[in-house]
Design a protein around this motif. Structure first.
Motif, PDB file in Angstrom:
ATOM      1  N   GLN A   1      44.746  38.593  27.888  1.00 59.46           N
ATOM      2  CA  GLN A   1      43.480  38.254  28.358  1.00 59.46           C
ATOM      3  C   GLN A   1      43.227  36.782  27.939  1.00 59.46           C
ATOM      4  O   GLN A   1      43.178  36.669  26.713  1.00 59.46           O
ATOM      5  CB  GLN A   1      42.418  39.150  28.026  1.00 59.46           C
ATOM      6  CG  GLN A   1      42.557  40.551  28.624  1.00 59.46           C
ATOM      7  CD  GLN A   1      43.421  41.432  27.591  1.00 59.46           C
ATOM      8  OE1 GLN A   1      43.715  40.937  26.545  1.00 59.46           O
ATOM      9  NE2 GLN A   1      43.321  42.736  27.808  1.00 59.46           N
TER      10      GLN A   1
ATOM     11  N   LEU B   1      48.064  38.231  37.967  1.00 59.26           N
ATOM     12  CA  LEU B   1      46.907  38.483  37.352  1.00 59.26           C
ATOM     13  C   LEU B   1      46.748  40.045  37.459  1.00 59.26           C
ATOM     14  O   LEU B   1      46.966  40.524  38.387  1.00 59.26           O
ATOM     15  CB  LEU B   1      45.682  37.573  37.736  1.00 59.26           C
ATOM     16  CG  LEU B   1      45.695  36.086  37.340  1.00 59.26           C
ATOM     17  CD1 LEU B   1      44.515  35.410  37.669  1.00 59.26           C
ATOM     18  CD2 LEU B   1      46.299  35.984  35.959  1.00 59.26           C
ATOM     19  N   SER B   2      46.135  40.451  36.450  1.00 62.63           N
ATOM     20  CA  SER B   2      45.639  41.949  36.429  1.00 62.63           C
ATOM     21  C   SER B   2      44.649  42.271  37.383  1.00 62.63           C
ATOM     22  O   SER B   2      43.575  41.373  37.495  1.00 62.63           O
ATOM     23  CB  SER B   2      45.263  42.354  35.124  1.00 62.63           C
ATOM     24  OG  SER B   2      44.443  43.637  35.132  1.00 62.63           O
TER      25      SER B   2
ATOM     26  N   GLU C   1      43.722  38.154  33.146  1.00 60.77           N
ATOM     27  CA  GLU C   1      44.673  38.896  32.199  1.00 60.77           C
ATOM     28  C   GLU C   1      46.002  38.558  33.018  1.00 60.77           C
ATOM     29  O   GLU C   1      46.313  39.119  34.145  1.00 60.77           O
ATOM     30  CB  GLU C   1      44.499  40.231  32.077  1.00 60.77           C
ATOM     31  CG  GLU C   1      45.439  40.891  31.399  1.00 60.77           C
ATOM     32  CD  GLU C   1      45.158  42.511  31.069  1.00 60.77           C
ATOM     33  OE1 GLU C   1      44.165  42.817  31.391  1.00 60.77           O
ATOM     34  OE2 GLU C   1      46.105  42.945  30.715  1.00 60.77           O
TER      35      GLU C   1
ATOM     36  N   ALA D   1      38.245  40.437  33.256  1.00 61.33           N
ATOM     37  CA  ALA D   1      38.880  39.377  32.427  1.00 61.33           C
ATOM     38  C   ALA D   1      40.124  38.911  33.310  1.00 61.33           C
ATOM     39  O   ALA D   1      40.702  39.437  34.134  1.00 61.33           O
ATOM     40  CB  ALA D   1      39.415  39.994  31.048  1.00 61.33           C
TER      41      ALA D   1
END
Lengths: 253, 253
Positions: free
Chosen positions: A177, A209-210, A217, A215
């Motif tokens: 993150q 990215l997550s 991440e 966030a």
DNA sequence: CGTGCTGTTGAGGACGATCAATGACGGTGG
DNA sequence: CCACCGTCATTGATCGTCCTCAACAGCACG
């Protein structure tokens, strides 16, 4: 988060990387008479600050910024643990430039008085390490300039994320993150918040990215580096050069 | 043009400004065993250069650039007489970054071997002057970053012209013509050649640039600084601070 | 349970990129 | 002296990226 990092570990890693000797860190930390905590969003250093002291970031992430005439914040660089916040004011006091430093997360700052800095710099190994840090700073600015000037928003944002991720890893912080918001990315990349949001959604849809949580991440570093055309070797991190350089090799396939 | 400038006058002015002593210049020039001439458009330093020597620009103007994947040149900074071309390679040899230096005009370059640099840096006044030069370099990059990130093309181009004009004046060069082409401006500002051309025509119609001749010739510095919102004080030039600061004062009217 | 900050979505418009072609200038060689 | 060539400057037209404005949703905070 990990409050026990206040020991100066990142700073030690950084000094070592810059060629300082083992006891340089101890001597530097000895000169720190005061530490302060700064909550997120507060100013670490005001835009008109003239205190005769040098600040070193121990824990957290800060940015140095400038206010544009329209009042908006323009982020010029990020600082991560081990980075000096305002060394330039000590070295080139003539430079007049209204630049502030703001905490992006809760931070811990070490403070060293100018008169103590004078003594520290009589150590040649420490002085040359800090000289290298200055040059490295210039190289980082230069690289950001080259990524900002050209390329699409996707590439610019990806490059920014790569740089911060690599610099965090260089001081031993390996969390996926990133410690700042989309707004911070927008102000740093010179893009509008809306467009950064859409860019980040693109990165999420690419599984870079997550998709979970607010966030930023990173879940696919290799792909991120490919999009950014990021070659981390400019950061002069021997211990990480391999890691990032390998990705460059992969790109040629 | 003025070949007699090879004496090192600009370099002397620069060192003095950085706090070096009077004899530092002599000692530095003594270490210069070789000078070379480079015609305009030739490379001063190739993108894969690894020679163990430091180059100082004595006469002319160069740029450091990077090739983008599409083959286009991206200019990261300009060098003017007295500036070092590749000091970073000497200080932070780990940094791998494929950056070349190209002559924009006919140039004269002084060359110092690394082993001679080692001796030079044993002089504390010279070492700290070069440290300041590194910090100043970082400040210049930072300022360009802040001007690039935001603002219209007009402002970005104006800022670029202001910076070069101020830096030239800082080393005693007071010609109103800037020593580079519109193409160079485009590559440095991250704009297309076509749009830079239109921007420069706007500046001409505003009577900021000369309408006669091909050269970029500044005729109304005050107005140019106003458009760029340029505050030259970041360049740390005591002898010029007044000049540019006054213009800032004027802006408040 | 409101209040602030951050994140998200839609629509319209502006700035600058791109493509293509022409003009102006200086240097070089016939 | 003139023809030729390379570099740089200029102009028009179209297209796309990104900005702006505006509204709303989610989450953390007291």
């Amino acid at each position: 988060m990990f409050a026990d990092c206040g020991s100066g570990l990142p700073l030690g890693l950084k000094l070592k990387r810059l060629g300082a000797q083992a006891d340089d860190l101890d001597i530097l930390l000895l000169a720190v008479k005061r530490r302060v905590s700064v909550p997120a969003r507060d100013n670490v250093i005001g835009e008109a600050d003239t205190a005769a002291q040098v600040r070193i970031l121990l824990v957290g992430t800060t940015c140095s910024y400038k206010r544009k005439e329209d009042g908006n914040r323009s982020i010029l660089s990020f600082q991560h643990p081990g980075d000096f916040c305002d060394l330039h004011r000590y070295i080139v006091p003539d430079v007049k430039s209204v630049i502030g430093v703001q905490a992006l997360t809760d931070c811990t700052i070490a403070i060293i008085e100018y008169r103590d800095m004078d003594k520290l710099l009589s150590r040649p190994t420490l002085a040359s390490a800090l000289w290298r840090a200055s040059k490295l700073e210039a190289v980082i600015y230069r690289e950001r300039l080259s990524s900002m000037g050209a390329g699409t928003a996707l590439k610019r944002v990806a490059h920014l994320l790569c740089e911060q991720l690599a610099r965090l890893e260089a001081v031993g912080i390996h969390a996926p993150q990133l410690p700042f918001s989309q707004i911070d990315v927008a102000d740093a990349a010179g893009l509008s918040i809306v467009h950064v949001n859409r860019t980040i959604q693109t990165l999420r849809s690419l599984n870079v990215l997550s998709k979970a949580g607010r966030a930023i991440e990173v879940v696919d570093r290799k792909q991120l580096a490919r999009i950014a055309e990021f070659d981390g070797r400019y950061l002069s991190m021997p211990e990480l050069a391999l890691k990032w350089a390998v990705q460059i090799e992969d790109m040629r396939n």
